[in-house]
Enzyme design. Sequence first.
Site, PDB file in Angstrom:
ATOM      1  N   LEU A  64     -19.357   9.266 -14.661  1.00 13.58           N
ATOM      2  CA  LEU A  64     -20.164   8.088 -14.309  1.00 13.58           C
ATOM      3  C   LEU A  64     -20.961   7.556 -15.496  1.00 13.58           C
ATOM      4  O   LEU A  64     -21.593   6.509 -15.393  1.00 13.58           O
ATOM      5  CB  LEU A  64     -21.101   8.400 -13.132  1.00 13.58           C
ATOM      6  CG  LEU A  64     -20.395   8.704 -11.802  1.00 13.58           C
ATOM      7  CD1 LEU A  64     -21.416   9.016 -10.706  1.00 13.58           C
ATOM      8  CD2 LEU A  64     -19.502   7.549 -11.362  1.00 13.58           C
ATOM      9  N   ARG A  65     -20.973   8.278 -16.593  1.00 13.20           N
ATOM     10  CA  ARG A  65     -21.543   7.824 -17.870  1.00 13.20           C
ATOM     11  C   ARG A  65     -23.057   7.647 -17.912  1.00 13.20           C
ATOM     12  O   ARG A  65     -23.603   7.369 -18.974  1.00 13.20           O
ATOM     13  CB  ARG A  65     -20.895   6.510 -18.338  1.00 13.20           C
ATOM     14  CG  ARG A  65     -19.377   6.559 -18.469  1.00 13.20           C
ATOM     15  CD  ARG A  65     -18.937   7.537 -19.542  1.00 13.20           C
ATOM     16  NE  ARG A  65     -17.490   7.437 -19.811  1.00 13.20           N
ATOM     17  CZ  ARG A  65     -16.723   8.488 -20.048  1.00 13.20           C
ATOM     18  NH1 ARG A  65     -17.238   9.710 -20.064  1.00 13.20           N
ATOM     19  NH2 ARG A  65     -15.436   8.345 -20.298  1.00 13.20           N
ATOM     20  N   ASN A  95     -20.911  15.316 -19.148  1.00 10.57           N
ATOM     21  CA  ASN A  95     -20.860  14.908 -20.573  1.00 10.57           C
ATOM     22  C   ASN A  95     -21.487  13.537 -20.797  1.00 10.57           C
ATOM     23  O   ASN A  95     -20.865  12.622 -21.308  1.00 10.57           O
ATOM     24  CB  ASN A  95     -19.420  14.962 -21.109  1.00 10.57           C
ATOM     25  CG  ASN A  95     -18.478  14.029 -20.372  1.00 10.57           C
ATOM     26  OD1 ASN A  95     -18.710  13.666 -19.229  1.00 10.57           O
ATOM     27  ND2 ASN A  95     -17.405  13.633 -21.041  1.00 10.57           N
ATOM     28  N   ASP A 153     -16.582  19.773 -19.248  1.00  8.60           N
ATOM     29  CA  ASP A 153     -15.424  18.875 -19.345  1.00  8.60           C
ATOM     30  C   ASP A 153     -15.565  17.849 -20.463  1.00  8.60           C
ATOM     31  O   ASP A 153     -16.606  17.252 -20.666  1.00  8.60           O
ATOM     32  CB  ASP A 153     -15.196  18.137 -18.022  1.00  8.60           C
ATOM     33  CG  ASP A 153     -13.963  17.253 -18.105  1.00  8.60           C
ATOM     34  OD1 ASP A 153     -12.910  17.757 -18.534  1.00  8.60           O
ATOM     35  OD2 ASP A 153     -14.064  16.063 -17.806  1.00  8.60           O
ATOM     36  N   HIS A 233      -7.395  18.742 -14.509  1.00  9.80           N
ATOM     37  CA  HIS A 233      -6.284  17.898 -14.983  1.00  9.80           C
ATOM     38  C   HIS A 233      -5.118  18.638 -15.662  1.00  9.80           C
ATOM     39  O   HIS A 233      -4.872  18.467 -16.846  1.00  9.80           O
ATOM     40  CB  HIS A 233      -6.790  16.806 -15.919  1.00  9.80           C
ATOM     41  CG  HIS A 233      -7.838  17.227 -16.934  1.00  9.80           C
ATOM     42  ND1 HIS A 233      -7.670  18.290 -17.776  1.00  9.80           N
ATOM     43  CD2 HIS A 233      -9.054  16.703 -17.229  1.00  9.80           C
ATOM     44  CE1 HIS A 233      -8.746  18.396 -18.542  1.00  9.80           C
ATOM     45  NE2 HIS A 233      -9.600  17.452 -18.227  1.00  9.80           N
ATOM     46  N   ASP A 306     -10.189  12.054 -12.665  1.00  5.92           N
ATOM     47  CA  ASP A 306     -10.673  12.055 -14.053  1.00  5.92           C
ATOM     48  C   ASP A 306     -10.983  10.616 -14.496  1.00  5.92           C
ATOM     49  O   ASP A 306     -10.689  10.221 -15.628  1.00  5.92           O
ATOM     50  CB  ASP A 306      -9.676  12.710 -15.021  1.00  5.92           C
ATOM     51  CG  ASP A 306     -10.343  13.112 -16.348  1.00  5.92           C
ATOM     52  OD1 ASP A 306     -11.577  12.980 -16.457  1.00  5.92           O
ATOM     53  OD2 ASP A 306      -9.617  13.551 -17.258  1.00  5.92           O
ATOM     54  N   HIS A 310     -14.272   3.435 -20.324  1.00  9.63           N
ATOM     55  CA  HIS A 310     -14.597   3.131 -21.724  1.00  9.63           C
ATOM     56  C   HIS A 310     -14.622   1.617 -21.869  1.00  9.63           C
ATOM     57  O   HIS A 310     -13.798   0.923 -21.265  1.00  9.63           O
ATOM     58  CB  HIS A 310     -13.538   3.707 -22.676  1.00  9.63           C
ATOM     59  CG  HIS A 310     -13.552   5.203 -22.767  1.00  9.63           C
ATOM     60  ND1 HIS A 310     -14.577   5.901 -23.354  1.00  9.63           N
ATOM     61  CD2 HIS A 310     -12.672   6.126 -22.311  1.00  9.63           C
ATOM     62  CE1 HIS A 310     -14.307   7.200 -23.275  1.00  9.63           C
ATOM     63  NE2 HIS A 310     -13.164   7.373 -22.641  1.00  9.63           N
ATOM     64  N   PHE A 324     -10.171   8.595 -25.625  1.00  8.09           N
ATOM     65  CA  PHE A 324      -9.260   9.128 -24.599  1.00  8.09           C
ATOM     66  C   PHE A 324      -9.781   8.777 -23.205  1.00  8.09           C
ATOM     67  O   PHE A 324     -10.981   8.861 -22.950  1.00  8.09           O
ATOM     68  CB  PHE A 324      -9.202  10.652 -24.706  1.00  8.09           C
ATOM     69  CG  PHE A 324      -8.578  11.168 -25.973  1.00  8.09           C
ATOM     70  CD1 PHE A 324      -7.197  11.319 -26.063  1.00  8.09           C
ATOM     71  CD2 PHE A 324      -9.361  11.521 -27.072  1.00  8.09           C
ATOM     72  CE1 PHE A 324      -6.615  11.826 -27.222  1.00  8.09           C
ATOM     73  CE2 PHE A 324      -8.786  12.018 -28.233  1.00  8.09           C
ATOM     74  CZ  PHE A 324      -7.408  12.166 -28.308  1.00  8.09           C
ATOM     75  N   GLY A 325      -8.893   8.415 -22.289  1.00 10.69           N
ATOM     76  CA  GLY A 325      -9.285   8.301 -20.878  1.00 10.69           C
ATOM     77  C   GLY A 325      -9.059   6.937 -20.274  1.00 10.69           C
ATOM     78  O   GLY A 325      -9.064   5.917 -20.962  1.00 10.69           O
TER      79      GLY A 325
HETATM   80 ZN   LIG Z   1     -11.270  16.948 -19.374  1.00 15.51          ZN
HETATM   81 ZN   LIG Z   2     -12.846  14.498 -17.345  1.00 11.20          ZN
END
Ligand SMILES: [Zn+2]
Ligand SMILES: [Zn+2]
Length: 455
Positions: A64-65, A95, A153, A233, A306, A310, A324-325
């Site tokens: 959710l940042r 994170n 993660d 994942h 996941d 971004h 990534f993502g």
């Molecule tokens: Zn991850």
């Molecule tokens: Zn993740």
Amino acid sequence: MSRLLVRNGTVVDPSQGIHRVMDVLVENGRVAEVRARIDAGDAEVVEAAGFHVAPGFIDIHTHLREPGGEGSETIETGTRAAAAGGFTRIYCMPNTTPVCDSETGVQYVISRAASHGCINVVPVASITKGMLGEELTNFGRLMGCGAGAFSDDGRPVMNAEIMRRALEYTKLLGVPLFEHCEDMNLTAEGHMNEGVVSARLGIKGIPRVSESVMVSRNCALAAATGGHLHVCHVSTRESVHAIREARRNGVRVTAEVSPHHLTMTEDAVLGYNTNAKMKPPLCEKADRDALIEALEDGTIDCIATDHAPHSSQAKDNVFDAAPFGIIGLETAFPVLYTTFVTTKRWTLDFLVEKMTTAPAKVMNADWGTLRPGTQADFSIIELGEPARFERRHIFSKSINSPWIGATMKARIAATFVNGLQVFQHPDVVLAGAGTCEKLAANGTAKPKARKGAKA
Ligand SMILES: [Zn+2]
Ligand SMILES: [Zn+2]
């Protein structure tokens, strides 16, 4: 008393083995009754004939940042994206900036979710302080203020001794350790799966063994400690093999797989599409096939998105420089339904189970059901009509989705949490629904309590 009757929908509730046309009566935010022909009385009525009604989906892996990354997502926009995908409960990863490694951090997520979120949010706290992989956080205290699981993660716990102790503590507390399995020495500066496609594109590859070597190590540590390892994942056939072996030997290991790893391969990177760049990377068809089979035979327990927002600024970049993502909350169910259910590989019941009771079971919880007495968290789904998924259907603050422009045969028409409507699809008409304000994509409209209901 507030009463809501969802009438004549096809109820799909794998937890009770239900798949037929029924009425759902909600009283004061709880499921009161599920059966054919319930008298509406003074209840508000939503006509769901022709639609399906399912328990709210549960996602045990989202980003959710907030705090620190509000430019790409906030708890408000992320939970609205979740509601638009039919999710009513999500676990958010730690994170952020700062990392969610303290009681203040956990309390912040809980209070922001209460004031600005529209669905249930469970914070995942970090395993190590600052996610630096060096010093364990205080698991007991963090759980005491609401952390639902632990994970670093985005980064693996590289030190096996730290991982061993983390598994020992979480075993005592009865919670799973969500582990992002990656050997960073092997992944190094890689950007996609190492193989034919990376060679052709001239992009530095990530060897598949970088995941499976850590899955194997962590399964060995789970075996040694008796702790509950949950592998995030899973992306390769070698990892599937390691998990299957560990389970066969009685090790307490569970696992999740993402919609993108189930539906895409490294070929998606051809053309340097940064919305096909994620960690772990998309792999080969044989890996994808192994993941599908593993979900089907129970080696992999559940689906998790996941969801990784971004900004366009970050993603509109040369492949090597992009982060990534991808986002995935809005599209998870429609993509999987279109790929696996309309082709008759899976039943609708199987897919709903893997997004409701299966993730709940990983958490040792009995969520994901319409059983009377439980909190009325559910969605109303339109199936069968092909519709284009467009940018305006994205409620996340970020648009890094590889599925914009794709045709899907499922749409979430409406989502309810605690008996209150928190989402209404802008293009789907549902008689009686829509008492929440029109939720314009990327707007700021907030869901409103239904008439007479307690907010
Ligand atoms: Zn991850
Ligand atoms: Zn993740």
